[in-house]
Design a protein around this motif. Structure first.
Motif, PDB file in Angstrom:
ATOM      1  N   GLN A  47       0.662  -1.146   0.114  1.00  0.00           N
ATOM      2  CA  GLN A  47      -0.027  -0.076  -0.028  1.00  0.00           C
ATOM      3  C   GLN A  47       0.808   1.391  -0.133  1.00  0.00           C
ATOM      4  OE1 GLN A  47      -2.139  -0.827   3.593  1.00  0.00           O
ATOM      5  NE2 GLN A  47      -3.385  -2.443   2.731  1.00  0.00           N
ATOM      6  N   ILE A  48       1.915   1.412   0.826  1.00  0.00           N
ATOM      7  CA  ILE A  48       2.868   2.422   1.043  1.00  0.00           C
ATOM      8  C   ILE A  48       3.287   2.650  -0.318  1.00  0.00           C
ATOM      9  CG2 ILE A  48       4.882   3.314   2.052  1.00  0.00           C
ATOM     10  CD1 ILE A  48       4.204   2.097   4.601  1.00  0.00           C
ATOM     11  N   SER A  49       3.796   1.679  -1.115  1.00  0.00           N
ATOM     12  CA  SER A  49       4.363   1.640  -2.398  1.00  0.00           C
ATOM     13  C   SER A  49       3.583   2.285  -3.547  1.00  0.00           C
ATOM     14  CB  SER A  49       4.893   0.436  -2.691  1.00  0.00           C
ATOM     15  OG  SER A  49       3.786  -0.528  -3.525  1.00  0.00           O
ATOM     16  N   ASP A  50       2.188   2.529  -3.159  1.00  0.00           N
ATOM     17  CA  ASP A  50       1.107   2.908  -4.081  1.00  0.00           C
ATOM     18  C   ASP A  50       0.960   1.735  -5.082  1.00  0.00           C
ATOM     19  OD1 ASP A  50       0.641   5.921  -5.642  1.00  0.00           O
ATOM     20  OD2 ASP A  50      -0.813   4.503  -4.683  1.00  0.00           O
ATOM     21  N   TYR A  51       1.231   0.470  -4.519  1.00  0.00           N
ATOM     22  CA  TYR A  51       0.572  -0.589  -5.293  1.00  0.00           C
ATOM     23  C   TYR A  51       1.671  -0.952  -6.525  1.00  0.00           C
ATOM     24  CZ  TYR A  51      -3.543  -0.350  -2.367  1.00  0.00           C
ATOM     25  OH  TYR A  51      -4.288  -0.071  -1.359  1.00  0.00           O
ATOM     26  N   ASP A  52       3.095  -0.803  -6.102  1.00  0.00           N
ATOM     27  CA  ASP A  52       3.851  -1.030  -6.830  1.00  0.00           C
ATOM     28  C   ASP A  52       4.269  -2.551  -7.325  1.00  0.00           C
ATOM     29  OD1 ASP A  52       6.345   0.141  -8.822  1.00  0.00           O
ATOM     30  OD2 ASP A  52       7.146  -1.067  -7.506  1.00  0.00           O
ATOM     31  N   PRO A  53       4.436  -3.119  -8.607  1.00  0.00           N
ATOM     32  CA  PRO A  53       4.617  -4.491  -8.791  1.00  0.00           C
ATOM     33  C   PRO A  53       5.734  -4.993  -8.405  1.00  0.00           C
ATOM     34  CG  PRO A  53       3.561  -3.041 -10.943  1.00  0.00           C
ATOM     35  CD  PRO A  53       3.926  -2.219  -9.754  1.00  0.00           C
ATOM     36  N   GLN A  54       6.810  -3.902  -8.523  1.00  0.00           N
ATOM     37  CA  GLN A  54       8.113  -4.651  -7.840  1.00  0.00           C
ATOM     38  C   GLN A  54       8.089  -4.859  -6.489  1.00  0.00           C
ATOM     39  OE1 GLN A  54      10.819  -5.617  -9.860  1.00  0.00           O
ATOM     40  NE2 GLN A  54      11.259  -6.398  -7.720  1.00  0.00           N
ATOM     41  N   ALA A  55       7.508  -4.021  -5.756  1.00  0.00           N
ATOM     42  CA  ALA A  55       7.303  -4.063  -4.240  1.00  0.00           C
ATOM     43  C   ALA A  55       6.590  -5.417  -3.862  1.00  0.00           C
ATOM     44  CB  ALA A  55       6.772  -2.789  -3.860  1.00  0.00           C
ATOM     45  N   PHE A  56       5.562  -5.731  -4.482  1.00  0.00           N
ATOM     46  CA  PHE A  56       4.653  -6.917  -4.758  1.00  0.00           C
ATOM     47  C   PHE A  56       5.646  -8.039  -4.806  1.00  0.00           C
ATOM     48  CE2 PHE A  56       1.779 -10.206  -5.347  1.00  0.00           C
ATOM     49  CZ  PHE A  56       1.892 -10.705  -6.224  1.00  0.00           C
ATOM     50  N   GLN A  57       6.387  -7.976  -5.977  1.00  0.00           N
ATOM     51  CA  GLN A  57       7.051  -9.086  -6.262  1.00  0.00           C
ATOM     52  C   GLN A  57       8.111  -9.546  -5.114  1.00  0.00           C
ATOM     53  OE1 GLN A  57       6.386 -11.276  -8.840  1.00  0.00           O
ATOM     54  NE2 GLN A  57       8.026 -12.368  -8.788  1.00  0.00           N
ATOM     55  N   ASP A  58       8.598  -8.667  -4.446  1.00  0.00           N
ATOM     56  CA  ASP A  58       9.712  -8.662  -3.506  1.00  0.00           C
ATOM     57  C   ASP A  58       9.318  -9.438  -2.273  1.00  0.00           C
ATOM     58  OD1 ASP A  58      11.615  -7.409  -5.250  1.00  0.00           O
ATOM     59  OD2 ASP A  58      11.177  -5.606  -4.009  1.00  0.00           O
ATOM     60  N   PHE A  59       7.810  -9.438  -2.148  1.00  0.00           N
ATOM     61  CA  PHE A  59       7.384 -10.001  -1.006  1.00  0.00           C
ATOM     62  C   PHE A  59       6.278 -11.280  -1.327  1.00  0.00           C
ATOM     63  CE2 PHE A  59       7.004  -5.505   0.119  1.00  0.00           C
ATOM     64  CZ  PHE A  59       8.441  -5.329   0.775  1.00  0.00           C
ATOM     65  N   SER A  60       6.140 -11.425  -2.783  1.00  0.00           N
ATOM     66  CA  SER A  60       5.330 -12.396  -3.177  1.00  0.00           C
ATOM     67  C   SER A  60       5.518 -13.920  -2.584  1.00  0.00           C
ATOM     68  CB  SER A  60       5.368 -12.479  -4.567  1.00  0.00           C
ATOM     69  OG  SER A  60       6.642 -12.978  -5.130  1.00  0.00           O
ATOM     70  N   THR A  61       6.681 -14.343  -2.530  1.00  0.00           N
ATOM     71  CA  THR A  61       6.862 -15.642  -1.925  1.00  0.00           C
ATOM     72  C   THR A  61       6.028 -15.836  -0.522  1.00  0.00           C
ATOM     73  OG1 THR A  61       8.988 -15.887  -3.032  1.00  0.00           O
ATOM     74  CG2 THR A  61       8.491 -17.235  -1.149  1.00  0.00           C
ATOM     75  N   SER A  62       6.475 -14.623   0.538  1.00  0.00           N
ATOM     76  CA  SER A  62       5.921 -14.869   1.805  1.00  0.00           C
ATOM     77  C   SER A  62       4.446 -14.584   1.541  1.00  0.00           C
ATOM     78  CB  SER A  62       6.545 -13.701   2.617  1.00  0.00           C
ATOM     79  OG  SER A  62       7.846 -14.004   2.890  1.00  0.00           O
ATOM     80  N   LEU A  63       3.950 -13.811   0.668  1.00  0.00           N
ATOM     81  CA  LEU A  63       2.222 -13.442   0.578  1.00  0.00           C
ATOM     82  C   LEU A  63       1.446 -14.516   0.343  1.00  0.00           C
ATOM     83  CD1 LEU A  63       0.283 -11.251   0.621  1.00  0.00           C
ATOM     84  CD2 LEU A  63       0.750 -10.859  -1.701  1.00  0.00           C
ATOM     85  N   THR A  64       2.242 -15.529  -0.726  1.00  0.00           N
ATOM     86  CA  THR A  64       1.464 -16.464  -1.239  1.00  0.00           C
ATOM     87  C   THR A  64       1.492 -17.473  -0.116  1.00  0.00           C
ATOM     88  OG1 THR A  64       2.420 -16.291  -3.408  1.00  0.00           O
ATOM     89  CG2 THR A  64       1.579 -18.511  -2.963  1.00  0.00           C
ATOM     90  N   LYS A  65       2.427 -17.652   0.561  1.00  0.00           N
ATOM     91  CA  LYS A  65       2.398 -18.708   1.645  1.00  0.00           C
ATOM     92  C   LYS A  65       1.716 -18.241   2.928  1.00  0.00           C
ATOM     93  CE  LYS A  65       5.621 -18.365   4.660  1.00  0.00           C
ATOM     94  NZ  LYS A  65       7.022 -18.157   5.182  1.00  0.00           N
ATOM     95  N   ASP A  66       1.463 -16.814   3.129  1.00  0.00           N
ATOM     96  CA  ASP A  66       0.550 -16.479   4.338  1.00  0.00           C
ATOM     97  C   ASP A  66      -0.617 -16.418   4.031  1.00  0.00           C
ATOM     98  OD1 ASP A  66       2.759 -16.369   5.651  1.00  0.00           O
ATOM     99  OD2 ASP A  66       3.131 -14.159   5.444  1.00  0.00           O
ATOM    100  N   MET A  67      -1.309 -16.597   2.502  1.00  0.00           N
ATOM    101  CA  MET A  67      -2.594 -16.225   2.076  1.00  0.00           C
ATOM    102  C   MET A  67      -3.514 -17.514   2.312  1.00  0.00           C
ATOM    103  SD  MET A  67      -2.754 -13.453  -0.980  1.00  0.00           S
ATOM    104  CE  MET A  67      -4.760 -13.651  -1.178  1.00  0.00           C
ATOM    105  N   LYS A  68      -2.587 -18.647   2.526  1.00  0.00           N
ATOM    106  CA  LYS A  68      -3.220 -20.225   2.768  1.00  0.00           C
ATOM    107  C   LYS A  68      -3.788 -20.089   3.974  1.00  0.00           C
ATOM    108  CE  LYS A  68       0.280 -22.258  -0.409  1.00  0.00           C
ATOM    109  NZ  LYS A  68       1.155 -23.392  -0.339  1.00  0.00           N
ATOM    110  N   GLY A  69      -5.119 -20.341   3.832  1.00  0.00           N
ATOM    111  CA  GLY A  69      -5.855 -20.805   5.137  1.00  0.00           C
ATOM    112  C   GLY A  69      -6.313 -19.383   6.007  1.00  0.00           C
ATOM    113  N   ILE A  70      -6.188 -18.037   5.161  1.00  0.00           N
ATOM    114  CA  ILE A  70      -6.699 -17.118   5.672  1.00  0.00           C
ATOM    115  C   ILE A  70      -8.452 -16.747   5.512  1.00  0.00           C
ATOM    116  CG2 ILE A  70      -4.499 -15.698   5.526  1.00  0.00           C
ATOM    117  CD1 ILE A  70      -5.746 -14.131   3.161  1.00  0.00           C
ATOM    118  N   HIS A  71      -8.763 -16.027   6.232  1.00  0.00           N
ATOM    119  CA  HIS A  71     -10.383 -15.765   6.407  1.00  0.00           C
ATOM    120  C   HIS A  71     -10.625 -15.336   5.001  1.00  0.00           C
ATOM    121  CE1 HIS A  71     -14.382 -14.073   7.022  1.00  0.00           C
ATOM    122  NE2 HIS A  71     -14.317 -14.980   8.170  1.00  0.00           N
ATOM    123  N   LYS A  72     -11.849 -15.806   4.353  1.00  0.00           N
ATOM    124  CA  LYS A  72     -12.199 -15.432   3.077  1.00  0.00           C
ATOM    125  C   LYS A  72     -12.387 -13.832   2.831  1.00  0.00           C
ATOM    126  CE  LYS A  72     -17.231 -16.171   3.624  1.00  0.00           C
ATOM    127  NZ  LYS A  72     -18.505 -16.795   3.494  1.00  0.00           N
TER     128      LYS A  72
END
Length: 566
Positions: free
Chosen positions: A427-452
């Motif tokens: 969000q702070i990056s103003d939704y920058d794709p490279q910022a997202f990509q830097d965190f994507s591995t952890s994001l993909t892992k952490d999204m498993k099992g979260i509330h819908k």
């Protein structure tokens, strides 16, 4: 090893052959930029900050009853050295989002328009931009134009699509942007040592020819110092700056005179008749204090190396630009991180008499500065607690934390906190794709099992990341990563768009085509699904999953055909 050849000895740095080598490197075309670090000035966060600053300046200018205005002509925003075009694309998107806030003529109710101009001295890069599909909508709307412009030499800017030429007779202000450009323009180096003001003379040795890709890497550089004569340049503006430093550097220090940048800035001031806003971000000094204590080490040249060649850059001097600007009544605003990165807003004074020189504390400057409240406020936000350079540091720090070796099992609350932290960074990056990509591995892992509901909110925000995506060859496959997240969240339409873009830019891959087949199957577009499952099988022959999927889709198509016949 020994250095076989003295390429040049004891020359002014501005006259060094290195600048010719620099030009040869950038003349290669768009591939040159693969070795140039640019993320800090080519992300959605800084693009949004610049858009706010540009609109604030426009409103300050048009709110002033004494400035010239022409609502029948656009305001030109010219980027000097647009490089890969990524920043241009992001800034154009932000400017279009704000376009309904542009000034309106109170008499005719006509709204002013803007035209963005991408420039580079290299015709090859111009062709790359014009053929780039990401810019098609801006070209078609008349919002974007292009110009061949050499920052070191040219005094005019002729637009390639409209055929018009920017000139001093233009009533509206001209806005210029230069990110990571000025550090690559010609400069000289001076040093105050034990009360003596010296010029720096440069020597370089190398076993390689100037055009060789490893010329810089295998070179040895050295400096010699001798007293700098008065009227050093025989140029009134440049000599004023040199003498200012000669008299103000009272302790040992080292200072650069960015003659290339000053020459560019003078040309732009003349081109705009003083109606100018110049926004620049670079590795630069902006305060006189920055130069003290630098006399012990020789100037540093940062080499940017790649397989196809090398370029270099130097710390440049925004303070010198300020000294020149204040001589013509302009206003300089600086924001420095104290570690070598600086953003500056240099605002020309349209009311100041040409060639009239004034001291920097003149009431004329103060009066003009008071007429720029919105610009100053926007610049304060840009240079505030979370400016572009702090954003980069935050992202790098967070990335390091997330990639650490975790020896203990992660708890549910830890997982939730980590996910929130990642999304805060995006969000702070103003939704920058490279910022997202830097965190994507952890994001993909952490999204498993979260509330819908949490997953739904995150997917909604990731759509904004996708909207900011711009392809650069050296980047990782952001479309594929986003596609996987959207597919797992059952957003099959946007997932298929991401995977198709991945194929376009990164080629055919088994995983991409298999995922496309799965998305189209869920969308009940069985013909497309079958085509992509077959492409997946082509990429990995005899793959059991692909064969099974093909059989399944063929059965569905046959069933549809039977039902249709009945």
């Amino acid at each position: 090893f020994s250095f076989a050849m003295v390429v040049e000895r004891d020359v002014r740095f501005s006259e060094s052959c290195l600048w010719k080598a620099q030009s040869l490197f950038y003349a290669e075309g768009i591939e040159s930029f693969e070795v140039i670090p640019n993320y800090i000035t080519s992300n959605a966060f800084i693009a949004n900050q610049y858009a706010q600053l540009i609109f604030s300046y426009i409103h300050d200018y048009f709110n002033n009853p004494n400035t010239e205005k022409d609502f029948d002509a656009p305001i030109h925003i010219v980027e000097i050295g647009s490089g890969t075009g990524k920043f241009s694309y992001l800034l154009l998107k932000k400017l279009m989002d704000l376009s309904d806030l542009l000034p309106i003529d109170p008499q005719t109710e006509k709204q002013i328009k803007i035209k963005f101009v991408m420039t580079d001295f290299n015709q090859k890069i111009q062709e790359f931009w014009r053929e780039n599909k990401y810019f098609d909508c801006f070209i078609e709307s008349g919002t974007l134009d292009f110009a061949v412009f050499d920052a070191q030499q040219d005094k005019n800017i002729s637009l390639l699509l409209s055929g018009s030429t920017l000139s001093p007779s233009t009533k509206n202000p001209l806005i210029f942007i230069a990110n990571y450009v000025l550090c690559s323009l010609v400069q000289d180096v001076f040093r105050m040592k034990e009360g003596e003001f010296n010029e720096g003379l440069f020597t370089i040795e190398s076993p390689k020819d100037l055009s060789h890709p490893k010329f810089f890497a295998e070179s040895k550089q050295s400096w010699k110092w001798r007293p700098a004569r008065a009227s050093y340049y025989n140029d009134e503006d440049l000599d004023f700056i040199v003498e200012s430093y000669r008299s103000t550097l009272l302790t040992d220090g080292e200072v650069t005179i960015p003659i290339g940048s000053i020459g560019l800035f003078r040309n732009l001031l003349e081109l705009s008749s003083g109606k100018l806003a110049f926004f620049c971000a670079d590795k630069a000094y902006s305060d006189l204090e920055d130069f003290f204590g630098e006399a012990e080490e020789d100037p540093h040249l940062a080499v940017h190396a790649g397989d196809k060649g090398q370029a270099f850059s130097c710390m440049t001097n925004f303070h010198a630009l300020q000294l020149h600007l204040e001589q013509v009544g302009g206003v300089a605003l600086h924001a420095s991180d104290g570690e070598g990165f600086c953003i500056s807003a240099l605002i020309g004074n349209p009311f100041f008499a040409k060639h009239l020189k004034i001291p920097s504390d003149s009431k004329e400057i103060i009066r003009w500065k008071q007429k720029l409240p919105l610009t100053q406020n926007a610049f304060r936000r840009l240079s505030g607690p979370f400016g572009p350079e702090k954003f980069l540091k935050f992202e790098l720090c967070l990335e390091a934390i997330l990639s650490r070796d975790k020896t203990k099992p992660i708890q549910k609350q830890d997982k939730k906190n980590e996910l929130q932290l990642i999304m805060a960074a995006v969000q702070i990056s103003d939704y920058d794709p490279q910022a997202f990509q830097d965190f994507s591995t952890s994001l993909t892992k952490d999204m498993k099992g979260i509330h819908k509901d949490t997953k739904k909110r995150i997917l909604r925000e990731l759509k904004q990341v996708w909207a900011n995506y711009y392809y650069e060859p050296k980047e990782e496959d952001v479309p594929f990563t986003l596609g996987v997240l959207f597919m797992n969240g059952k957003e099959y339409k946007i997932a298929s768009d991401c995977f198709l873009r991945s194929v376009l830019h990164y080629g055919d891959a088994y995983e991409t085509h298999f995922n496309l087949g799965s998305c189209f199957e869920c969308l009940k577009q069985f013909g497309e699904a079958l085509a992509h499952f077959r492409l997946a099988l082509h990429a990995t022959p005899f793959d059991a999953s692909a064969l099974k999927a093909i059989t399944r889709i063929q059965n569905k198509l046959e069933n549809i055909s039977v039902v249709g016949d009945e």
